[in-house]
Design a protein around this motif. Structure first.
Motif, PDB file in Angstrom:
ATOM      1  N   ILE A   1       0.835  -1.202   0.000  1.00  0.00           N
ATOM      2  CA  ILE A   1       0.000   0.000   0.000  1.00  0.00           C
ATOM      3  C   ILE A   1       0.875   1.259   0.000  1.00  0.00           C
ATOM      4  N   ASP A   2       2.021   1.191   0.671  1.00  0.00           N
ATOM      5  CA  ASP A   2       2.966   2.312   0.654  1.00  0.00           C
ATOM      6  C   ASP A   2       3.353   2.692  -0.762  1.00  0.00           C
ATOM      7  N   GLU A   3       3.608   1.662  -1.583  1.00  0.00           N
ATOM      8  CA  GLU A   3       4.042   1.942  -2.953  1.00  0.00           C
ATOM      9  C   GLU A   3       2.927   2.640  -3.743  1.00  0.00           C
ATOM     10  N   PHE A   4       1.696   2.203  -3.507  1.00  0.00           N
ATOM     11  CA  PHE A   4       0.578   2.862  -4.197  1.00  0.00           C
ATOM     12  C   PHE A   4       0.489   4.326  -3.759  1.00  0.00           C
ATOM     13  N   ARG A   5       0.696   4.540  -2.465  1.00  0.00           N
ATOM     14  CA  ARG A   5       0.635   5.909  -1.944  1.00  0.00           C
ATOM     15  C   ARG A   5       1.747   6.751  -2.578  1.00  0.00           C
ATOM     16  N   GLU A   6       2.954   6.178  -2.607  1.00  0.00           N
ATOM     17  CA  GLU A   6       4.081   6.934  -3.167  1.00  0.00           C
ATOM     18  C   GLU A   6       3.903   7.225  -4.657  1.00  0.00           C
ATOM     19  N   MET A   7       3.245   6.291  -5.347  1.00  0.00           N
ATOM     20  CA  MET A   7       3.044   6.508  -6.779  1.00  0.00           C
ATOM     21  C   MET A   7       2.039   7.616  -7.064  1.00  0.00           C
ATOM     22  N   GLY A   8       1.267   7.981  -6.037  1.00  0.00           N
ATOM     23  CA  GLY A   8       0.329   9.090  -6.235  1.00  0.00           C
ATOM     24  C   GLY A   8      -1.116   8.653  -6.385  1.00  0.00           C
ATOM     25  N   TYR A   9      -1.448   7.503  -5.785  1.00  0.00           N
ATOM     26  CA  TYR A   9      -2.864   7.133  -5.766  1.00  0.00           C
ATOM     27  C   TYR A   9      -3.497   7.738  -4.530  1.00  0.00           C
ATOM     28  N   LEU A  10      -4.738   8.155  -4.667  1.00  0.00           N
ATOM     29  CA  LEU A  10      -5.469   8.702  -3.523  1.00  0.00           C
ATOM     30  C   LEU A  10      -6.090   7.543  -2.749  1.00  0.00           C
TER      31      LEU A  10
ATOM     32  N   SER B   1      -4.881  21.518  -3.968  1.00  0.00           N
ATOM     33  CA  SER B   1      -3.659  22.338  -3.953  1.00  0.00           C
ATOM     34  C   SER B   1      -2.832  22.020  -2.712  1.00  0.00           C
ATOM     35  N   LYS B   2      -3.500  21.631  -1.633  1.00  0.00           N
ATOM     36  CA  LYS B   2      -2.750  21.227  -0.431  1.00  0.00           C
ATOM     37  C   LYS B   2      -1.927  19.974  -0.723  1.00  0.00           C
ATOM     38  N   ILE B   3      -2.542  19.028  -1.429  1.00  0.00           N
ATOM     39  CA  ILE B   3      -1.813  17.804  -1.783  1.00  0.00           C
ATOM     40  C   ILE B   3      -0.646  18.139  -2.707  1.00  0.00           C
ATOM     41  N   MET B   4      -0.923  19.016  -3.673  1.00  0.00           N
ATOM     42  CA  MET B   4       0.129  19.366  -4.643  1.00  0.00           C
ATOM     43  C   MET B   4       1.265  20.133  -3.980  1.00  0.00           C
ATOM     44  N   LYS B   5       0.928  20.868  -2.928  1.00  0.00           N
ATOM     45  CA  LYS B   5       1.932  21.707  -2.253  1.00  0.00           C
ATOM     46  C   LYS B   5       3.145  20.874  -1.834  1.00  0.00           C
ATOM     47  N   LYS B   6       2.856  19.641  -1.442  1.00  0.00           N
ATOM     48  CA  LYS B   6       3.940  18.747  -1.009  1.00  0.00           C
ATOM     49  C   LYS B   6       4.960  18.556  -2.154  1.00  0.00           C
ATOM     50  N   TYR B   7       4.421  18.344  -3.362  1.00  0.00           N
ATOM     51  CA  TYR B   7       5.316  18.166  -4.519  1.00  0.00           C
ATOM     52  C   TYR B   7       6.028  19.478  -4.851  1.00  0.00           C
TER      53      TYR B   7
ATOM     54  N   LEU C   1      -1.055  11.547  -8.608  1.00  0.00           N
ATOM     55  CA  LEU C   1      -0.746  12.834  -7.973  1.00  0.00           C
ATOM     56  C   LEU C   1       0.638  13.345  -8.363  1.00  0.00           C
ATOM     57  N   LYS C   2       1.573  12.397  -8.521  1.00  0.00           N
ATOM     58  CA  LYS C   2       2.926  12.883  -8.835  1.00  0.00           C
ATOM     59  C   LYS C   2       3.028  13.474 -10.246  1.00  0.00           C
ATOM     60  N   ASP C   3       2.009  13.223 -11.081  1.00  0.00           N
ATOM     61  CA  ASP C   3       1.986  13.895 -12.390  1.00  0.00           C
ATOM     62  C   ASP C   3       1.894  15.397 -12.212  1.00  0.00           C
ATOM     63  N   SER C   4       1.462  15.828 -11.031  1.00  0.00           N
ATOM     64  CA  SER C   4       1.323  17.276 -10.846  1.00  0.00           C
ATOM     65  C   SER C   4       2.685  17.964 -10.879  1.00  0.00           C
ATOM     66  N   ILE C   5       3.762  17.216 -10.713  1.00  0.00           N
ATOM     67  CA  ILE C   5       5.093  17.838 -10.819  1.00  0.00           C
ATOM     68  C   ILE C   5       5.286  18.313 -12.261  1.00  0.00           C
ATOM     69  N   ASP C   6       5.109  17.383 -13.209  1.00  0.00           N
ATOM     70  CA  ASP C   6       5.323  17.744 -14.614  1.00  0.00           C
ATOM     71  C   ASP C   6       4.329  18.799 -15.083  1.00  0.00           C
ATOM     72  N   GLN C   7       3.080  18.631 -14.612  1.00  0.00           N
ATOM     73  CA  GLN C   7       2.045  19.548 -15.094  1.00  0.00           C
ATOM     74  C   GLN C   7       2.192  20.954 -14.536  1.00  0.00           C
ATOM     75  N   SER C   8       2.728  21.065 -13.319  1.00  0.00           N
ATOM     76  CA  SER C   8       2.826  22.423 -12.753  1.00  0.00           C
ATOM     77  C   SER C   8       4.190  23.061 -12.995  1.00  0.00           C
ATOM     78  N   LYS C   9       5.147  22.248 -13.387  1.00  0.00           N
ATOM     79  CA  LYS C   9       6.514  22.770 -13.598  1.00  0.00           C
ATOM     80  C   LYS C   9       6.555  24.038 -14.475  1.00  0.00           C
ATOM     81  N   PRO C  10       5.896  24.049 -15.665  1.00  0.00           N
ATOM     82  CA  PRO C  10       5.999  25.259 -16.494  1.00  0.00           C
ATOM     83  C   PRO C  10       5.388  26.497 -15.857  1.00  0.00           C
ATOM     84  N   PHE C  11       4.641  26.335 -14.787  1.00  0.00           N
ATOM     85  CA  PHE C  11       4.062  27.508 -14.130  1.00  0.00           C
ATOM     86  C   PHE C  11       5.034  28.111 -13.115  1.00  0.00           C
TER      87      PHE C  11
END
Ligand code: GLU
Length: 491
Positions: free
Chosen positions: A273-282, A348-354, A382-392
Motif C-alpha cells: 500500500i505504501d508503494e501505491f501511496r508513493e506513486m500518487g494514488y489517492l 492544492s494542499k496535496i500538490m503543495k507537497k510536490y 498525484l505525482k503527475d502534478s510535478i510535470d504539469q505544474s513545472k511550467p508555471f
C-alpha cells in the motif's frame, strides 16, 4: 412447576453484536491482498451494523516485526478503514492458547507426537516415490505412557497433534461459495497445534489453534478472508467443535490476479500500500477500486462511490468466486476521476507537497487553487502534478516544434504586439476577460489570425504547442509576473 434455566446466558454478546476482524501477520509491508480483505470486512461490518476489529497475528517470532505492524495500521488508517476496538496482539495470548491445547490433550482430542525431523523427511521421500501427497501417518496417536516416557528420556522433543478422523466429511455454507465439503483424509494427517518442546512442555502454539481460540475470545461472528485459507477453515471447524465453541460464518474471497491470471506477487512490481501511496494514488480512489476487485454489485449505477456509499450496497453474496484480475487502467481511471472532482483547496494542499519538494513557491493561495483546478484534468497520478505544474514555476526552454512555429513571421510579430500592449497598459490587472480582449483587439487591428496569436503565446508560455487552457494559464503567468519575461525571451 419447575423453570428450566438455560445454560447459555440468553443475552450473550454474540446475540447482539456482529463482529468481523482482520488478522494480519506482520511479516511484511501492508499488502494489497490484505488491504482488500480488510476492506471487505470493513464494508460488511458497516453494512450489517457490526464492528470491525484487528488482531495482529505476530506469533511467527522470526518473521514478525513491529515496524510491519505499524505499517499495516498506518495503511489501514490511510485507506479510511478505522477499527472499532483496540487491536489485539496474538503474542500476548500465548498462555491462553497453551491452556486450550492442554484441554485438547486432556480430553484425548490431541496427543504428543515425537516423530523426529529425519523420520518425517523419510516418510516424505517414501510418499514422493509412490507419487502420494505429503501426509503424516499419525504413528504416535496411541502411544502408551511407557513409550512416551522412553521418548522423553531419549531426549526427543514433541509437537502436539490434533486428531483428524480420516472418514469425516467437513461441510459448511460459505457466504461467497455456497456449500463447501472437505474430506478429513485430505487434510494431511493429524494437525500440528504447537511447535516442538522438550519433556512435557507445550511448545509455541501454531496458527490454526491460535486463530480459533482468539476468534472465539473476540466473539467473531463472521470470518472473511482469502480463499487460500479454505483448507484451514476445514481444520479450524474441527477445532471449534472439539473445544465446544460456536462457529462463525465463513467467507472466502477470491485472490487478486495479475494480467496473466497468476496470483499477484512481488514480481508484479507494486504490491504494498505504501508503494501505491508513493506513486500518487489517492486513498479514496484505491479503496473504491479495491472494492470492485472481485465484487460485482447488482445495485451500483456508478463506479465512483465513497466507502460509505459502497457499504450501503455491499453484500458478500455478490462477491465472485473466480480470481479478480488487477487492472492498472481501471485503477488509473478511478484515480483520475477523484482528482478531477477534488475541490481546489484540498487538491492544492496535496500538490503543495510536490511543489515544496521542488522548492517551488506559489505567489498566493488563490493562485495555487487556480493552478490546481487548471491542471487537474491532465493528472492521473498525484505525482503527475510535478510535470504539469513545472511550467508555471519555471520558464520552460523552447522545444523544436515551438522554435519551428516561431520561424513563422506572424508569430514573432504577434508576440511583439502583445508585449507592446502589455507594456503600454502597464496598470491593467490581467484576467481571463482582459486576455481575450487583447487577443481580439490585436487580431482585428493587425489582421492576424487569432489562432496564430494564441499559438505564439503558447510557445512563449510553455515552450511547445501543447499545455492547458491558454487564457487561464495567462492569468496565472500574469499574476506570477512571468508573462512578459516568457514573451520577451522569444523575441
Ligand atoms: N494471519 C493470517 C493471514 O495473514 C490470518 C488468516 C485469517 O484471517 O484467519 O493470512
Amino acid at each position: 412447576m419447575r423453570v428450566r434455566i438455560p445454560s447459555v446466558p440468553f443475552f450473550s454478546k454474540r446475540n447482539l453484536e456482529k463482529r468481523l476482524r482482520l488478522a494480519p501477520s506482520p511479516t511484511g509491508l501492508f499488502h494489497i491482498g490484505t488491504a482488500r480483505t480488510a476492506l471487505f470486512n470493513w464494508l460488511y461490518a458497516k453494512k450489517i451494523g457490526g464492528k470491525f476489529l484487528i488482531r495482529i497475528e505476530d506469533t511467527d517470532f522470526l518473521r514478525s516485526k513491529s515496524e510491519y505492524t505499524k505499517n499495516i495500521l498506518e495503511g489501514l488508517k490511510w485507506l479510511g478503514l478505522i477499527w472499532d476496538e483496540e487491536p489485539i496482539k496474538q503474542s500476548d495470548r500465548i498462555s491462553i492458547h497453551k491452556s486450550h491445547i492442554k484441554k485438547l490433550l486432556e480430553c484425548g482430542a490431541a496427543y504428543r507426537c515425537f516423530t523426529t525431523e529425519d523420520e518425517i523427511s523419510e516418510l516424505r521421500e517414501e510418499q514422493k516415490k509412490k507419487g502420494l501427497p505429503p501426509k503424516h501417518d499419525n504413528r504416535h496417536r496411541s502411544l502408551s505412557k511407557e513409550e512416551i516416557e522412553t521418548f522423553i528420556s531419549q531426549g526427543r522433543t514433541s509437537v502436539i497433534r490434533f486428531k483428524i478422523d480420516e472418514k469425516i466429511e467437513i461441510k459448511w455454507v460459505d457466504q461467497i461459495r455456497g456449500e463447501i465439503k472437505w474430506q478429513g483424509k485430505d487434510l494431511g494427517g493429524d494437525l500440528v497445534l504447537s511447535r516442538r518442546a522438550k519433556g512435557f512442555e507445550i511448545g509455541d502454539p501454531l496458527y490454526n489453534l491460535a486463530v480459533v481460540v482468539d476468534d472465539n475470545f473476540m466473539n467473531i461472528t463472521h470470518v472473511v478472508r482469502g480463499e487460500d485459507h479454505i483448507s484451514n477453515t476445514a481444520k479450524q471447524i474441527l477445532i471449534y467443535k472439539a473445544l465446544n465453541f460456536s462457529l462463525p460464518t465463513f467467507s472466502h474471497t477470491p485472490l487478486i490476479l495479475n494480467s496473466e491470471g497468476k496470483k499477484l506477487s512481488k514480481r508484479d512490481c507494486v504490491t504494498s500500500i505504501d508503494e501505491f501511496r508513493e506513486m500518487g494514488y489517492l486513498p479514496e480512489a484505491l479503496s473504491n477500486y479495491m472494492a470492485f476487485l472481485g465484487w460485482s454489485p447488482k445495485s451500483a449505477d456508478r463506479e465512483i462511490l465513497s466507502l460509505e456509499e459502497i457499504s450501503e450496497i455491499f453484500d458478500l453474496s455478490e462477491i465472485n468466486k473466480a480470481g479478480a484480475k488487477f487492472s492498472w487502467e481501471k485503477l488509473n481511471w478511478i484515480n483520475s476521476q477523484y482528482i478531477k472532482n477534488m475541490e481546489s483547496i484540498k487538491l492544492s494542499k496535496i500538490m503543495k507537497k510536490y511543489w515544496d519538494d521542488n522548492g517551488w513557491e506559489p505567489p498566493s493561495k488563490e493562485w495555487a487553487y487556480k493552478l490546481a483546478i487548471l491542471i487537474r484534468d491532465s493528472i492521473t497520478l498525484l505525482k503527475d502534478s510535478i510535470d504539469q505544474s513545472k511550467p508555471f514555476f519555471l520558464i520552460p526552454t523552447i522545444q523544436k516544434e515551438g522554435q519551428d512555429f516561431l520561424e513563422n513571421r506572424d508569430s514573432k510579430l504577434s508576440l511583439k504586439l502583445i508585449l507592446n500592449y502589455l507594456i503600454e497598459q502597464n496598470t491593467i490587472k490581467l484576467n481571463k476577460e482582459k486576455a481575450k480582449e487583447i487577443i481580439n483587439k490585436i487580431s482585428k487591428k493587425h489582421n492576424i489570425k487569432k489562432g496564430v496569436l494564441m499559438k505564439s503565446l503558447r510557445v512563449a508560455f510553455f515552450g511547445s504547442l501543447s499545455g492547458p487552457d491558454l487564457i487561464q494559464s495567462w492569468e496565472l503567468f500574469a499574476e506570477s509576473k512571468t508573462d512578459r519575461a516568457r514573451i520577451e525571451r522569444c523575441l
